[in-house]
Motif scaffolding. Structure first.
Motif, PDB file in Angstrom:
ATOM      1  N   UNK A  99     -21.147  26.974 -63.228  1.00 28.83           N
ATOM      2  CA  UNK A  99     -19.725  26.969 -63.669  1.00 28.83           C
ATOM      3  C   UNK A  99     -19.310  28.691 -63.614  1.00 28.83           C
ATOM      4  N   UNK A 100     -18.183  28.721 -63.635  1.00 34.12           N
ATOM      5  CA  UNK A 100     -17.526  30.055 -63.896  1.00 34.12           C
ATOM      6  C   UNK A 100     -18.113  31.157 -64.847  1.00 34.12           C
ATOM      7  N   UNK A 114     -20.407  34.626 -63.980  1.00 29.84           N
ATOM      8  CA  UNK A 114     -19.940  35.801 -64.449  1.00 29.84           C
ATOM      9  C   UNK A 114     -20.958  36.419 -65.205  1.00 29.84           C
ATOM     10  N   UNK A 115     -22.023  35.625 -66.093  1.00 28.73           N
ATOM     11  CA  UNK A 115     -22.974  36.369 -66.584  1.00 28.73           C
ATOM     12  C   UNK A 115     -23.973  36.744 -65.915  1.00 28.73           C
ATOM     13  N   UNK A 168     -14.367  35.579 -59.796  1.00 29.83           N
ATOM     14  CA  UNK A 168     -15.505  35.072 -59.034  1.00 29.83           C
ATOM     15  C   UNK A 168     -15.542  35.724 -57.501  1.00 29.83           C
ATOM     16  N   UNK A 169     -14.296  35.999 -56.889  1.00 32.84           N
ATOM     17  CA  UNK A 169     -14.042  36.543 -55.826  1.00 32.84           C
ATOM     18  C   UNK A 169     -14.605  37.903 -55.605  1.00 32.84           C
ATOM     19  N   UNK A 170     -15.011  38.679 -56.651  1.00 33.76           N
ATOM     20  CA  UNK A 170     -15.495  39.850 -56.854  1.00 33.76           C
ATOM     21  C   UNK A 170     -17.115  39.935 -56.684  1.00 33.76           C
ATOM     22  N   UNK A 171     -17.339  38.903 -56.822  1.00 38.89           N
ATOM     23  CA  UNK A 171     -19.062  38.663 -56.507  1.00 38.89           C
ATOM     24  C   UNK A 171     -19.598  38.774 -54.960  1.00 38.89           C
ATOM     25  N   UNK A 206     -23.901  22.752 -57.343  1.00 35.47           N
ATOM     26  CA  UNK A 206     -23.395  23.895 -57.048  1.00 35.47           C
ATOM     27  C   UNK A 206     -21.957  24.085 -57.571  1.00 35.47           C
ATOM     28  N   UNK A 207     -21.433  23.215 -58.206  1.00 36.10           N
ATOM     29  CA  UNK A 207     -20.095  23.431 -58.640  1.00 36.10           C
ATOM     30  C   UNK A 207     -19.106  24.289 -58.277  1.00 36.10           C
ATOM     31  N   UNK A 208     -18.737  25.323 -58.909  1.00 34.64           N
ATOM     32  CA  UNK A 208     -17.683  26.040 -58.199  1.00 34.64           C
ATOM     33  C   UNK A 208     -18.087  27.551 -57.462  1.00 34.64           C
TER      34      UNK A 208
END
Length: 259
Positions: A17-18, A22-23, A30-33, A46-48
């Motif tokens: 999940x988002x 993030x955690x 998400x596009x910064x990871x 794998x979800x999102x």
């Protein structure tokens, strides 16, 4: 052998999940990871994850994945570890055009044809389907000729299962393989040598890539590859020396070797 607490069956089945992303990444978008380690969490879906469009380094090892569908959108992905899952195919990775290194040891890949989807990945140089130290493999690795088949199918590979097959250093690996073959064929039957056991847990040598410039990330990746090659070479050398000592012992028939 799996690290304590990282067996897929021991963790609650998870869908990505988002909030989970993030955690684990510390990012708000998400596009910064760029780097993500989701090892041994019991992930089944794998979800999102496909929304992490700029992801470059991803560790999904030790989960319970059966498909990789969302990864098809990760065009920037360069390093992927999906070892110790339940994968029967790698088709979504055909779209990961920048993929350079893939670890798929410890899955359910049964035929070389299941690797055909990787043939179009021009950047792919490192492929692992078998990891003796971690006791991970795939059914297709049971065929003694699978290396030759994989090389023919994916001629751009430089490293297979941690051993160089082309490029700088490949001659040394070939020499070790030839020596090993000579020892096996030249020595008379005797007591079976005790199988070497890893002296550290799997993943002990794995370090988290430095997140900074692309140059430092590439340097870190190359250092990891070199370190793994050194470890594999040390293991091969130890095995060869042990076999040579057994073959040359007074109790055995001495064999002649020409180097």
């Amino acid at each position: 052998m799996e690290p304590p607490g990282e067996k897929p069956g021991e963790a609650e089945a998870l869908s990505i999940t988002p909030q989970l992303l993030k955690s684990h990444s510390g990012e708000f978008a998400l596009d910064s990871i760029l780097l993500l380690k989701l090892r041994g969490l019991g992930v089944v879906d794998l979800g999102c994850l496909g929304e992490c469009l700029n992801l470059e380094w991803l560790d999904l090892s030790g989960n319970a994945l059966t498909h990789l569908g969302p990864l098809a959108s990760l065009r920037q992905l360069a390093v992927l570890n999906v070892s110790n899952n339940r994968l029967t195919g790698l088709e979504p990775l055909a779209a990961c055009e920048n993929l350079q290194s893939l670890n798929a040891a410890g899955n359910l890949l049964t035929t070389p044809g299941q690797l055909q989807c990787l043939a179009g990945l021009q950047a792919l140089e490192h492929l692992r389907l078998r990891d003796p130290l971690a006791r991970l493999s795939n059914p297709l690795c049971a065929n003694a000729s699978y290396w030759a088949v994989v090389q023919e199918l994916l001629p751009g590979l430089k490293v297979i299962d941690g051993e160089r097959v082309s490029g700088r250093g490949s001659e040394l690996y070939q020499l070790c393989r030839d020596l090993d073959s000579s020892l096996r064929s030249g020595s008379s039957p005797g007591p079976r040598a005790i199988e070497a056991q890893p002296w550290v847990e799997p993943g002990y040598w794995e370090s988290w890539p430095i997140r900074s410039s692309s140059i430092l990330e590439e340097a870190c990746r190359q250092f990891q590859d070199t370190l793994q090659e050194c470890l594999d070479l040390d293991r091969q050398a130890s095995d060869s020396l042990a076999q040579a000592q057994q073959a040359l012992s007074p109790a055995e028939t001495t064999s002649s070797f020409v180097f």
